[in-house]
Design a protein around this motif. Sequence first.
Motif, mmCIF file in Angstrom:
data_model
loop_
_atom_site.group_PDB
_atom_site.id
_atom_site.type_symbol
_atom_site.label_atom_id
_atom_site.label_comp_id
_atom_site.label_asym_id
_atom_site.label_seq_id
_atom_site.Cartn_x
_atom_site.Cartn_y
_atom_site.Cartn_z
ATOM 1 N N GLU A 15 38.072 -14.938 120.103
ATOM 2 C CA GLU A 15 38.931 -16.114 120.289
ATOM 3 C C GLU A 15 39.085 -16.452 121.764
ATOM 4 O OE1 GLU A 15 42.139 -17.168 117.521
ATOM 5 O OE2 GLU A 15 42.085 -15.035 116.979
ATOM 6 N N SER A 16 39.120 -15.420 122.605
ATOM 7 C CA SER A 16 39.293 -15.690 124.031
ATOM 8 C C SER A 16 38.072 -16.406 124.607
ATOM 9 C CB SER A 16 39.567 -14.391 124.795
ATOM 10 O OG SER A 16 38.373 -13.635 124.901
ATOM 11 N N GLU A 35 37.278 -16.195 115.104
ATOM 12 C CA GLU A 35 37.803 -14.841 115.245
ATOM 13 C C GLU A 35 36.788 -13.759 114.829
ATOM 14 O OE1 GLU A 35 41.396 -14.299 113.025
ATOM 15 O OE2 GLU A 35 41.797 -12.341 113.932
ATOM 16 N N ILE A 52 43.673 -10.696 127.534
ATOM 17 C CA ILE A 52 42.346 -10.084 127.314
ATOM 18 C C ILE A 52 41.270 -10.875 128.051
ATOM 19 C CG2 ILE A 52 40.583 -9.755 125.504
ATOM 20 C CD1 ILE A 52 42.639 -8.293 123.913
ATOM 21 N N ALA A 53 41.368 -12.204 128.008
ATOM 22 C CA ALA A 53 40.362 -13.017 128.708
ATOM 23 C C ALA A 53 40.371 -12.682 130.196
ATOM 24 C CB ALA A 53 40.660 -14.514 128.499
ATOM 25 N N TYR A 78 40.210 -10.701 119.077
ATOM 26 C CA TYR A 78 40.847 -11.320 120.252
ATOM 27 C C TYR A 78 39.775 -11.761 121.256
ATOM 28 C CZ TYR A 78 45.215 -9.022 118.723
ATOM 29 O OH TYR A 78 46.314 -8.597 118.020
ATOM 30 N N ILE A 79 38.775 -10.918 121.435
ATOM 31 C CA ILE A 79 37.742 -11.257 122.437
ATOM 32 C C ILE A 79 36.979 -12.511 122.001
ATOM 33 C CG2 ILE A 79 35.612 -10.434 123.570
ATOM 34 C CD1 ILE A 79 36.849 -7.572 123.423
ATOM 35 N N LYS A 91 50.484 -13.919 119.998
ATOM 36 C CA LYS A 91 49.040 -13.644 119.953
ATOM 37 C C LYS A 91 48.290 -14.365 121.083
ATOM 38 C CE LYS A 91 45.099 -13.971 116.827
ATOM 39 N NZ LYS A 91 44.581 -14.699 115.653
ATOM 40 N N ASN A 92 48.767 -15.586 121.396
ATOM 41 C CA ASN A 92 48.070 -16.314 122.464
ATOM 42 C C ASN A 92 48.186 -15.597 123.815
ATOM 43 O OD1 ASN A 92 47.142 -18.282 120.795
ATOM 44 N ND2 ASN A 92 48.981 -19.555 121.030
ATOM 45 N N ILE A 151 45.667 -12.826 123.797
ATOM 46 C CA ILE A 151 44.306 -13.356 123.992
ATOM 47 C C ILE A 151 44.084 -13.762 125.452
ATOM 48 C CG2 ILE A 151 42.759 -15.276 123.358
ATOM 49 C CD1 ILE A 151 43.903 -14.997 120.498
ATOM 50 N N SER A 152 45.082 -14.387 126.059
ATOM 51 C CA SER A 152 44.852 -14.806 127.447
ATOM 52 C C SER A 152 44.826 -13.586 128.377
ATOM 53 C CB SER A 152 45.861 -15.863 127.902
ATOM 54 O OG SER A 152 47.118 -15.271 128.068
#
Length: 355
Positions: free
Chosen positions: A185-186, A191, A68-69, A182-183, A61-62, A65-66
């Motif tokens: 969290e990014s 969340e 997506i960032a 995800y956004i 998941k990380n 997220i990264s």
Amino acid sequence: MNKPQVGGSARRSRMHQLLSTTPHHDTLPENYVRPESERPRLSEVVTDSNIPVINLSSSDKNLIISQIANACENYGFFQVVNHGITEEMLREVMGIGMEFFRLPPEEKAKLYSDDPAKKMRLSTSFNVKKEKVHNWRDYLRLHCYPLEDFVPDWPAKPELFKEIMSTYCTQARQLGFRLFGYISESLGLEEDYIEKVLGKQEQHMAVNYYPQCPEPELTYGLPAHTDPNALTILLQDQQVTGLQVLKEGKWIAVDPVPWALTINIGDQLQALSNGRYRSVWHRAVVNSNKERMSIASFLCPCNSALICPPKKLTERSPAIYRSYTYDEYYKKFWSRNLDQEHCLELFKTNSGEQN
Ligand SMILES: O=C(O)CCC(=O)C(=O)O
Ligand SMILES: [Fe+2]
């Protein structure tokens, strides 16, 4: 574009503004021709792009997220694969969309409207009553949430339209919420932060149909614009390209990865992220020998949602945009032409102006 039919009803003559109903053109009608300085210059478009493709079934998941960032910060656009919506569903939804545009003219005439306030309408271009030059596009605009309020008014033909479109809407919405997680969290937020701020979110859909165009160099399917909503999930034609995004002054073609969904950040996430994530300019160009279709699902804040960046994102840099309600923003958006300055510019604070 076309003369109203003599003796036809007002509605019937209006319907003839629909490109999908008009006969073949050998040349582009004058009211679609852009001035020379505004034309797409197709030979300058970059085709070899690095628009990110993100695998949503990764167990890391990380990593998602990264990715997506990075995509939101540097591109504002990305494609997702293994997103959970089956290829069969996507084929069905594209198929039913195309069947819709092939309905007989009388059937489509019943749905025609050029009033942007209507929650279900078949229309053409963008805002025909306001704009000077039209776009080579017809579109069916649907409000989709809550489904039970809107589906009864959706097109009754083709027969399976309501069923297939509403199933797809529900799945697209779920995907959108997953992406909001995800956004959030990014950005270092909880969340459910974005989902909560946007409130009981509206969802709209545009089924875009771009017919074959005799002179694609002179016009657009959709000219450069940013999306006024929070997040857009775009299902692109698998055979015909047409979407382009602006990066560092160059137009880049976003050629679809098979059965991927193309995601873009809308103006509201640019504002909520205090300018960190970008709602980028994009456009759709047209083709001389092929029609093209795309289906956009727009996730929007509820009308009363107050859009302002979270404290966490304004600790080190002041708010770039003033607070506003989505209602205020949306009205402003529709009161303008699609390709004017970025609508968010009108909401800048003094610190934003200095940026
Ligand atoms: O057709 C496309 O690829 C783009 C559609 C789009 O940008 C929109 O509907 O806002
Ligand atoms: Fe768009």
